[in-house]
Design an enzyme around this catalytic site. Sequence first.
Site, PDB file in Angstrom:
ATOM      1  N   ARG A 135      82.745  29.349  51.097  1.00 13.03           N
ATOM      2  CA  ARG A 135      82.042  29.028  50.124  1.00 13.03           C
ATOM      3  C   ARG A 135      81.443  30.200  49.536  1.00 13.03           C
ATOM      4  NH1 ARG A 135      77.196  30.110  47.624  1.00 13.03           N
ATOM      5  NH2 ARG A 135      76.022  29.967  49.708  1.00 13.03           N
ATOM      6  N   ASP A 136      80.400  30.738  50.453  1.00 11.09           N
ATOM      7  CA  ASP A 136      79.988  32.077  49.870  1.00 11.09           C
ATOM      8  C   ASP A 136      80.740  33.159  49.671  1.00 11.09           C
ATOM      9  OD1 ASP A 136      77.767  33.607  49.371  1.00 11.09           O
ATOM     10  OD2 ASP A 136      77.028  34.193  51.295  1.00 11.09           O
ATOM     11  N   HIS A 189      74.607  40.970  54.675  1.00 14.30           N
ATOM     12  CA  HIS A 189      75.637  41.762  54.093  1.00 14.30           C
ATOM     13  C   HIS A 189      75.906  43.211  54.530  1.00 14.30           C
ATOM     14  CE1 HIS A 189      76.557  38.774  50.472  1.00 14.30           C
ATOM     15  NE2 HIS A 189      75.879  37.875  51.304  1.00 14.30           N
ATOM     16  N   CYS A 243      78.005  39.792  45.916  1.00 11.19           N
ATOM     17  CA  CYS A 243      76.994  39.249  45.148  1.00 11.19           C
ATOM     18  C   CYS A 243      77.077  39.519  43.808  1.00 11.19           C
ATOM     19  CB  CYS A 243      75.426  39.749  45.725  1.00 11.19           C
ATOM     20  SG  CYS A 243      74.303  39.100  44.844  1.00 11.19           S
ATOM     21  N   HIS A 257      71.503  36.157  57.838  1.00  9.53           N
ATOM     22  CA  HIS A 257      72.691  36.162  56.956  1.00  9.53           C
ATOM     23  C   HIS A 257      72.501  37.704  56.360  1.00  9.53           C
ATOM     24  CE1 HIS A 257      74.888  34.357  53.457  1.00  9.53           C
ATOM     25  NE2 HIS A 257      74.708  35.430  52.953  1.00  9.53           N
ATOM     26  N   ASN A 271      79.395  39.166  52.883  1.00 10.47           N
ATOM     27  CA  ASN A 271      78.803  39.110  54.025  1.00 10.47           C
ATOM     28  C   ASN A 271      79.517  39.925  55.149  1.00 10.47           C
ATOM     29  OD1 ASN A 271      77.625  37.444  56.493  1.00 10.47           O
ATOM     30  ND2 ASN A 271      76.857  36.369  54.805  1.00 10.47           N
TER      31      ASN A 271
END
Length: 307
Positions: free
Chosen positions: A15-16, A209, A240, A207, A249
Amino acid sequence: MALPTAVKIVEVGPRDGLQNEKEFVATATKIELINRLSAAGFPNIEAASFVSPKWVPQMADGAEVMAGIERRAGAIYSVLTPNLRGFEGALAARADEIVIFGAASEAFSQKNINCSIAESIERFAPVAQAAKEHGVRIRGSVSCSLGCPYQGEVPVASVVDVVERFAALGCDEIDIADTIGVGTAKRVHEVFEAVTKVFPRERLSGHFHDTYGQALANIYAALEEGIAIFHASVAGLGGCPYAKGATGNVATEDVLYLMNGLGIHTGIDLNQVVAAGDFISNAIGRANVSRAGKALLAKARSEAACS
């Protein structure tokens, strides 16, 4: 504080990681990736997003993806839901957990969704209520917790405020997200020391990055604060759209290599994750940015050539 003996790794690549890919990733490829990750032993996979295709066209096939995956018993399959319509889609798709989000940065909130932090989170109240009524887990994600592309430094008090607002909505888990990867270990200590005073430590996650190459250092700092849930993206997929230069990530393979080296249990097969990272990188024609993944692939190929 002693480091945790076991951690939960939430795989967010499907997803991300994939949502910002310009070329549409075939539904079958997404399903194959999730199935490989499930087989590797992940306890939680962020699988899809139920948002308007107008805003995130890459996630338009969320229902098809959720319908096509092979679910591993006991695993949690999460989906992003920005509103009640998204929640209805998530419910129909039998999602185990919904993800809602809010920024710790007032500038980020105003710039991207044209409303205050308080207003943005209040919009999730009916979504959270519906989730509770249907027995669906809720995860809140606090973006820009360690820095903002518009206002720069984000006060620790702002992160605490958003965590408290998510807690009031009934979130089962809350992510502290370094959306643009500017965080450092010192700041990670400061933020987690503060938020653990208002929300249970065991239900907080990191979380991170890796824009400035600090993600693994930040994870170690969070471990030192007793945090035992971390997000990672296979092959380092992602980025992002709101922050130029923001990389994906932290790579799952790198996090697993770290945890294995520390003797921290994850229940995940690193070799299978390396293979999954190689699969998705080849499938979408994207460079694999996991250092551990590339090193282990090179080692395996070298050994195979010599045998």
